[in-house]
Scaffold this motif. Structure first.
Motif, mmCIF file in Angstrom:
data_model
loop_
_atom_site.group_PDB
_atom_site.id
_atom_site.type_symbol
_atom_site.label_atom_id
_atom_site.label_comp_id
_atom_site.label_asym_id
_atom_site.label_seq_id
_atom_site.Cartn_x
_atom_site.Cartn_y
_atom_site.Cartn_z
ATOM 1 N N SER A 52 8.713 -1.323 -1.403
ATOM 2 C CA SER A 52 8.984 -1.620 -0.102
ATOM 3 C C SER A 52 8.565 -4.120 -0.737
ATOM 4 C CB SER A 52 7.224 -1.933 0.653
ATOM 5 O OG SER A 52 7.975 -0.896 1.548
ATOM 6 N N LEU A 55 8.233 -7.328 1.302
ATOM 7 C CA LEU A 55 7.386 -7.005 2.313
ATOM 8 C C LEU A 55 6.091 -7.667 2.153
ATOM 9 C CD1 LEU A 55 8.320 -3.054 3.897
ATOM 10 C CD2 LEU A 55 8.958 -6.128 4.857
ATOM 11 N N ASP A 59 2.578 -6.135 6.485
ATOM 12 C CA ASP A 59 3.776 -4.693 7.215
ATOM 13 C C ASP A 59 3.103 -3.397 6.858
ATOM 14 O OD1 ASP A 59 5.511 -6.765 7.943
ATOM 15 O OD2 ASP A 59 6.202 -7.349 5.959
ATOM 16 N N ARG A 62 0.765 -1.962 8.599
ATOM 17 C CA ARG A 62 0.869 -1.739 10.148
ATOM 18 C C ARG A 62 2.082 -0.286 10.110
ATOM 19 N NH1 ARG A 62 1.710 -6.663 11.483
ATOM 20 N NH2 ARG A 62 2.830 -7.273 9.672
ATOM 21 N N GLU A 63 2.496 -0.613 8.794
ATOM 22 C CA GLU A 63 3.318 1.257 8.436
ATOM 23 C C GLU A 63 2.507 2.091 8.247
ATOM 24 O OE1 GLU A 63 6.223 4.116 7.082
ATOM 25 O OE2 GLU A 63 6.493 2.033 8.136
#
Length: 71
Positions: A52, A55, A59, A62-63
């Motif tokens: 990732s 990001l 983020d 949230r993932e």
């Protein structure tokens, strides 16, 4: 991209995940501060973190939450 020392730098939601990302105790503290003792790294999430680049840690949070809701 700015170099992040994943062992020492302050980590917050705006911290960019870099290609030097490492799963460290500092990263674990960041997630535990947000989610408490229920936070655990698993292999799939660790792989997601490594892939990732670009990001943010917001983020990533949230993932992790999305993954918990889908269990």
């Amino acid at each position: 991209m700015e170099k992040v020392d994943w062992h020492k730098n302050h980590i917050d939601d705006s911290t960019i995940i870099t290609d030097s990302y490492k799963t460290t105790q500092n990263v674990r503290r960041y997630f535990k501060a947000k989610f408490g003792e229920e936070f655990k790294f698993d292999r799939d999430f660790m792989q997601w973190m490594k892939s990732s680049v670009g990001l943010t840690m917001g983020d990533a949070s949230r993932e992790w939450m999305n993954r918990q809701h889908s269990k």
